[in-house]
Scaffold this motif. Structure first.
Motif, mmCIF file in Angstrom:
data_model
loop_
_atom_site.group_PDB
_atom_site.id
_atom_site.type_symbol
_atom_site.label_atom_id
_atom_site.label_comp_id
_atom_site.label_asym_id
_atom_site.label_seq_id
_atom_site.Cartn_x
_atom_site.Cartn_y
_atom_site.Cartn_z
ATOM 1 N N ASP A 39 0.835 -1.201 0.000
ATOM 2 C CA ASP A 39 0.000 0.000 0.000
ATOM 3 C C ASP A 39 0.872 1.254 0.000
ATOM 4 N N ALA A 40 0.324 2.296 -0.610
ATOM 5 C CA ALA A 40 1.129 3.472 -0.943
ATOM 6 C C ALA A 40 0.981 4.606 0.052
ATOM 7 N N ILE A 65 5.498 -1.418 -5.561
ATOM 8 C CA ILE A 65 4.362 -1.269 -4.638
ATOM 9 C C ILE A 65 3.303 -2.278 -5.029
ATOM 10 N N LEU A 67 -0.881 -2.911 -4.144
ATOM 11 C CA LEU A 67 -2.061 -2.319 -3.507
ATOM 12 C C LEU A 67 -3.016 -3.426 -3.084
ATOM 13 N N TRP A 70 -8.388 -0.313 -4.040
ATOM 14 C CA TRP A 70 -8.258 1.031 -4.611
ATOM 15 C C TRP A 70 -8.507 2.162 -3.625
ATOM 16 N N SER A 75 -4.149 4.241 -1.608
ATOM 17 C CA SER A 75 -3.588 4.451 -2.949
ATOM 18 C C SER A 75 -3.165 5.874 -3.280
ATOM 19 N N MET A 78 0.518 7.111 -3.982
ATOM 20 C CA MET A 78 1.311 6.477 -5.039
ATOM 21 C C MET A 78 2.243 7.446 -5.756
ATOM 22 N N SER A 79 1.772 8.668 -5.998
ATOM 23 C CA SER A 79 2.559 9.624 -6.786
ATOM 24 C C SER A 79 3.876 9.984 -6.109
ATOM 25 N N TRP A 81 5.982 7.925 -4.651
ATOM 26 C CA TRP A 81 7.005 6.885 -4.679
ATOM 27 C C TRP A 81 7.701 6.758 -6.028
ATOM 28 N N VAL A 85 3.750 -0.030 -9.842
ATOM 29 C CA VAL A 85 2.692 -0.451 -8.911
ATOM 30 C C VAL A 85 1.968 -1.659 -9.492
ATOM 31 N N PRO A 140 -2.152 1.919 -11.826
ATOM 32 C CA PRO A 140 -1.130 0.881 -11.639
ATOM 33 C C PRO A 140 -0.428 0.535 -12.948
#
Length: 284
Positions: A39-40, A65, A67, A70, A75, A78-79, A81, A85, A140
């Protein structure tokens, strides 16, 4: 916000959940060749706290990553890292539909009205991001249907789709060598698109699946890690409730009586009373 960190097992570091803005557990799983993040995070700020802790411990930063589902709290980080994904096809579909939205107050209201989010989630997003919400939803990179194995070098992670009431795309992650099972929110009730509810049969099927791993640690995303014995003891009243609803789901009075008798209680605690309503809603 102060987070606690825990070296859960030889290969797994977790950042514990924080409930003020609905931040779930994050986990870094490190093998000989690469590190995987479960998970992000619910925001870049959430993600950054974990990144800093990993750096402080001299850990390799995540190269991948996965997930569990959603929902925004798992989530929207995410941006931050900028690594590939992996997610279920259902996760990819919903995140793709949310990409490019403004996340203004009007936009949040529309998402609540359409049942995409709950009012509770909208409020948590406001608290986490403030008034100027710069939210980038990322799709993803690698999509699977049933399950996928990731070899980190001496550590194997199996991500499996299980579905359930909480979110149709829910997945669980099993770290085989450490025998740690991450359940995400798979055992939770539905939270979007209508009143909260549980399917007693679906809940029991997922519970049986989780028990079958006989994991050293069982981790739900908004709870605390438990041994399988602790997990079974914690879930025993809920398992019994689901079994009672399977038989008497049309009769609230009988469901409550049977559960009181099983627990030897004059009155049910608030969380189980709420659970009764969720399961009854799901049996209609």
């Amino acid at each position: 916000m102060k987070h606690e960190f825990q070296q859960l097992s030889p290969h797994i570091l977790i950042m514990h959940a924080e409930h003020e803005t609905d931040r779930p557990i994050l986990a870094a799983i490190t093998g000989e060749r690469r590190t995987l993040l479960m998970d992000a995070g619910n925001s870049p700020a959430h993600a950054e706290l974990f990144r800093q802790e990993m750096a402080k411990r001299g850990m390799r930063q995540p190269e991948l990553i996965v997930l569990t589902h959603w929902h925004w709290d798992h989530s929207f980080g995410m941006s931050a890292w900028k690594v590939p994904v992996i997610a279920h096809e259902g996760t990819a579909e919903v995140l793709g539909s949310l990409a490019g939205r403004s996340w203004s107050d009007d936009d949040l209201e529309e998402l609540v009205l359409t049942g995409t989010l709950s009012e509770e989630s909208a409020q948590h997003i406001r608290l986490e991001y403030g008034d100027n919400r710069n939210i980038t939803v990322v799709k993803p990179d690698i999509v699977f249907t049933e399950s996928i194995n990731v070899d980190l070098g001496g550590v194997t992670c199996e991500l499996s789709h299980v579905g359930g009431d909480h979110s149709a795309d829910s997945c669980i992650l099993h770290v085989k060598e450490d025998n740690v099972l991450f359940l995400g929110d798979a055992l939770g009730p539905s939270v979007y698109g209508g009143p909260r509810q549980y399917s007693s049969t679906g809940f029991l099927n997922l519970l049986g699946l989780a028990y079958g791993y006989n994991a050293q640690w069982v981790v739900e995303s908004h709870g605390v890690p438990m041994s399988t014995a602790e997990f079974r003891a914690d879930l025993a009243p809920w398992e019994r409730l689901a079994r009672i609803v399977d038989v008497f789901g049309h009769n609230r009075e009988r469901v409550v009586k049977e559960l009181k008798d099983y627990l030897k209680l004059q009155e049910l605690p608030a969380d189980l009373l709420q659970g009764v309503e969720y399961f009854l809603a799901g049996s209609k």
